[in-house]
Design a protein around this motif. Structure first.
Motif, PDB file in Angstrom:
ATOM      1  N   ILE A  77       7.213 -25.265  34.708  1.00 33.46           N
ATOM      2  CA  ILE A  77       7.604 -24.515  33.509  1.00 33.46           C
ATOM      3  C   ILE A  77       6.636 -23.361  33.272  1.00 33.46           C
ATOM      4  N   TRP A  80       7.343 -20.686  35.686  1.00 34.62           N
ATOM      5  CA  TRP A  80       8.548 -19.943  35.321  1.00 34.62           C
ATOM      6  C   TRP A  80       8.236 -18.921  34.243  1.00 34.62           C
ATOM      7  N   MET A  99      15.164 -29.920  30.872  1.00 35.16           N
ATOM      8  CA  MET A  99      15.584 -28.994  31.917  1.00 35.16           C
ATOM      9  C   MET A  99      16.996 -28.495  31.645  1.00 35.16           C
ATOM     10  N   ALA A 102      17.438 -25.694  29.374  1.00 37.45           N
ATOM     11  CA  ALA A 102      16.670 -24.497  29.735  1.00 37.45           C
ATOM     12  C   ALA A 102      17.538 -23.358  30.238  1.00 37.45           C
ATOM     13  N   GLY A 103      18.831 -23.423  29.993  1.00 39.08           N
ATOM     14  CA  GLY A 103      19.775 -22.357  30.308  1.00 39.08           C
ATOM     15  C   GLY A 103      19.406 -21.400  31.427  1.00 39.08           C
ATOM     16  N   PRO A 104      18.874 -20.210  31.076  1.00 39.67           N
ATOM     17  CA  PRO A 104      18.631 -19.181  32.095  1.00 39.67           C
ATOM     18  C   PRO A 104      17.552 -19.551  33.114  1.00 39.67           C
ATOM     19  N   ALA A 105      16.777 -20.592  32.857  1.00 34.56           N
ATOM     20  CA  ALA A 105      15.681 -20.914  33.775  1.00 34.56           C
ATOM     21  C   ALA A 105      16.157 -21.703  34.985  1.00 34.56           C
ATOM     22  N   LEU A 318      15.109 -23.579  40.229  1.00 39.44           N
ATOM     23  CA  LEU A 318      14.629 -22.673  39.193  1.00 39.44           C
ATOM     24  C   LEU A 318      14.959 -21.230  39.553  1.00 39.44           C
TER      25      LEU A 318
ATOM     26  N   ASP B  44      10.962 -23.675  22.537  1.00 37.85           N
ATOM     27  CA  ASP B  44      11.272 -24.706  23.514  1.00 37.85           C
ATOM     28  C   ASP B  44      10.267 -24.614  24.654  1.00 37.85           C
ATOM     29  N   PHE B  46      10.372 -23.789  27.726  1.00 33.27           N
ATOM     30  CA  PHE B  46      10.395 -22.633  28.602  1.00 33.27           C
ATOM     31  C   PHE B  46      10.109 -21.328  27.856  1.00 33.27           C
ATOM     32  N   ILE B  48      12.164 -19.853  25.885  1.00 32.27           N
ATOM     33  CA  ILE B  48      13.369 -19.022  25.902  1.00 32.27           C
ATOM     34  C   ILE B  48      13.757 -18.638  24.477  1.00 32.27           C
TER      35      ILE B  48
END
Lengths: 445, 293
Positions: A77, A80, A99, A102-105, A318, B44, B46, B48
């Protein structure tokens, strides 16, 4: 906006030199793969990758051991966020919801394979494995990799010493408790019953087997607004039984996570619960006859126990800004490779994890693998003995790592005698709901 | 002589300071600033979606009764570790300062534990105190003590305190020994000639002359107990049983790195930062006054 935290930034800087110059070295596309299995299992992962690299000339997967599951996940993460993630990260099953949100990731597996023109029928995979990593439309989001289920381990020598049958092994909790009482009375073993992974075995598996949700909204599959369901009678019944057994000395709490299993291969515990992947350790260390069988159920609650849930990890693809189609293609090819019957069968035999595909299971059975290794199919039977229901397909709960720990902590307070089952479950329910709400708020888009 | 004459150029001193300032900024102020910024944000894992939430992370934190327990745990733990590590070290240093045979070897051996990594120290203590596999643990059980630190919170606290203090004794020992050796012999001899007993000499001459060392070690030990004991707790008890051995720094780690709740973890870091600033201020303002240099 991509803000770079200094720590995250440094890990990215550290990772960058490994990726940049080596990419496309020797004309092969390089795929970075971070995994979190140490010891013997880690060697098997490295071997699996070598097999792939030798099977074709186009791609090269670099397997990198990055520490524990937690470290792989936080590391991936962080990478990323810094813009230099690995192509593939092995993430443990409790990280699935994080995970998935985490949509776009992430690049969902079904999309990845579709773009690469590879068709992998989800039906090929074991139901219990596939369900856990699929979205509500039944499409696989991550790639199953190493899956196990919890099984009951029995020291047959201790059973014989206590005058218990070594062929007709206990199937329900009532039978287990009776056997444990006999073991204690005859002093056949120091510890009648212990367990590894208290939350996974005593809550997640029991919830699934008895078809009662651990949380509402199909255990979170149907939305981030799921609420904990620890008020359901089965949890009170089961926790009460554990507390009683601890008081009468038939259940001994051995610590968090995997700690409680150490007493079994050492020959001190007559019965213990652990992942089916504990098989290699037992085979190596146990100096007594043993068996591994499916988990017990409460006979007065159900006569037809459902499937158990998996543990282990799956592979997540990813995204990164400069990632090429060829690189994604390499990831897809790797996924296809490990799903091949021969490869899957090999993985199943050398690791003790369940096979990913039904075909590998059938092939192993046809070869007589389970007659030579009795009990090696206990986890597979447990995972596939019934079609998963919304309550038994797995868990999609945000902050599940924390929820697991909360239940462990409250259980410990119960074993300390500080609280009874009802208070324990009430506290765990309340604290876990806070985690779910925080996750929901943080991931609302 | 006028110092100002050396630097006619107004820019030069800043230029010479620049590397140091850059390092301080990049490695201290920037991360600390990020932590402060993150503590006002909910995001979150990440990063985002991010949302400014004001002091919500802090109010949530202090509304949590478990966080209060963690604060109390930290105070008990830090106090116990500091007192134990410094007391033992002072005792050992006083003994090692005497003229004994083989004192060099003895001193060297006492320094060894400092070189042991925290995780290894914890493993050693597991082998000593674990109720099933530990040497002392099994002996205690055989002697009829209901010993099980995996379930008894007080026993768990005792074990982590012992392990953490044991690791710090060597460091303290080194400084106390050096401090003792720098006390002029003539002062001690004068006191002895005046008829002061050994304990009286220690109380009225040695201990006051040792106070700069003691004060320095006090600051170092409290900081150690607050921040550097994370590895020992992680390997020994993981903060359990229940939350009995969870300290502020351990909880900040768990929330940030394991639970991936960066907002709460950052808020906890800010609380820790403020606590340490306050602690250091109090120490220098009030305790240092009693120190004789």
């Amino acid at each position: 906006m991509q803000r770079r935290h200094i720590l995250l930034g440094t890990s990215g800087l550290l990772a960058a030199p490994f990726i940049a110059p080596s990419a496309r070295a020797q004309g092969r596309t390089e795929i970075q793969f971070w995994y979190g299995l140490g010891g013997a299992l880690g060697e098997r992962v490295a071997e699996q990758v070598t097999r792939f690299n030798e099977s074709q000339p186009r791609f090269r997967v670099n397997a990198n051991f990055r520490g524990s599951y937690v470290e792989v996940m936080t590391g991936a993460i962080a990478a990323w966020r810094a813009g230099t993630p690995p192509h593939i990260a092995q993430v443990f099953e409790v990280g699935t919801a994080t995970m998935m949100a985490a949509g776009p990731a992430i690049r969902p597996t079904h999309e990845l394979l579709g773009e690469a023109g590879i068709t992998l029928d989800p039906k090929r995979y074991l139901a219990g494995v596939r369900g856990y990593y699929s979205d509500t439309q039944g499409r696989m989001v991550s790639m199953p990799h190493n899956s196990s289920s919890a099984v009951l381990w029995i020291n047959l020598d201790a059973f014989e010493k206590a005058g218990l049958s070594t062929t007709d092994l206990p199937k329900t909790w009532a039978e287990i408790r009776a056997a444990a009482q006999k073991i204690k009375a005859t002093n056949a073993a120091e510890i009648p019953i212990s367990t590894a992974w208290p939350t996974w075995v005593m809550f997640e598996q029991m919830s699934s087997i008895h078809d009662v949700g651990l949380a509402t909204k199909a255990n979170g599959f149907e939305g981030l607004d799921a609420q904990m369901n620890l008020g359901a009678p089965i949890f009170a019944k089961h926790t009460n039984m554990l507390l009683e057994m601890q008081r009468e000395g038939t259940f001994v709490y051995g610590g968090r996570d995997g700690d409680g299993f150490a007493s079994f291969p050492a020959g001190k515990a007559a019965m213990s619960f652990n992942s089916s992947a504990g098989r290699a350790q037992v085979q190596r260390e146990a100096k007594f006859r043993w068996a591994s069988v499916v988990l017990p159920y409460h006979g007065d609650v159900t006569q037809s126990p459902r499937n158990g849930v998996i543990g282990g990890a799956s592979l997540w693809t990813l995204t990164a800004r400069n990632r090429t189609a060829e690189e994604y293609r390499g990831v897809a090819e790797f996924y296809r490779f490990i799903s091949e019957v021969e490869q899957d069968k090999w993985w199943h035999h050398v690791t003790g994890y369940v096979p990913l595909t039904l075909a590998a299971y059938e092939a192993s059975r046809a070869e007589g693998f389970y007659t030579q290794n009795p009990g090696a199919d206990a986890a597979i039977i447990q995972l596939s003995r019934a079609e998963p229901t919304p309550n038994s397909q797995g868990f999609r709960l945000g902050g599940f790592v924390e929820i697991r720990n909360i239940i462990q902590e409250e259980l410990e307070r119960g074993f300390q005698g500080q609280q009874n089952a009802e208070t324990l479950l009430g506290n765990a329910n309340r604290r876990a709901d806070v985690v779910l709400r925080n996750f929901e708020r943080a991931n609302r888009r | 002589m006028q110092r100002k004459a050396i630097f006619n150029n107004k820019l030069l001193p800043y230029l010479l300071l620049a590397p140091q300032l850059a390092i301080t900024f990049v490695f201290f102020f920037w991360p600390a600033g990020e932590a402060v910024w993150y503590s006002f944000i909910r995001q979150d894992a990440f990063g985002i979606s991010k949302q400014f939430v004001g002091f919500e992370n802090f109010t949530d934190l202090f509304a949590d009764p478990l966080y209060h327990q963690v604060i109390i745990n930290t105070l008990i733990f830090s106090l116990a570790v500091t007192v134990l590590a410094m007391g033992l070290a002072l005792g050992l240093a006083v003994l090692a300062d005497r003229h004994i045979r083989g004192k060099d070897g003895y001193r060297t051996l006492l320094i060894w534990p400092y070189a042991v990594a925290p995780a290894i120290a914890a493993i050693l203590y597991i082998f000593l105190f674990h109720p099933d596999i530990g040497l002392i643990g099994r002996a205690l059980k055989a002697a009829g003590v209901d010993w099980n630190y995996t379930l008894n919170g007080n026993q768990a606290m005792l074990v982590v305190v012992l392990a953490a203090a044991w690791k710090q004794v060597s460091y303290n020992f080194l400084f106390f020994l050096a401090g003792l050796q720098s006390i002029p012999r003539s002062v001690l001899e004068a006191a002895a000639i005046d008829g002061a007993s050994a304990t009286y000499r220690f109380r009225t001459v040695i201990f006051p002359l040792l106070s700069p060392t003691t004060f320095f070690l006090l600051v170092i030990n409290i900081t150690y107990a607050f921040f550097d004991t994370f590895g020992i707790i992680d390997a020994l008890t993981k903060g359990g049983p229940g939350n009995a051995t969870q300290t502020l720094i351990y909880r900040a780690y768990i929330d940030g790195r394991v639970n991936l709740d960066l907002g709460s973890s950052s808020a906890q870091s800010v609380v820790l930062m403020i606590a340490v600033m306050a602690l250091t201020f109090v120490q220098f303002r009030f305790i240092e006054r009693k120190v004789h240099y």
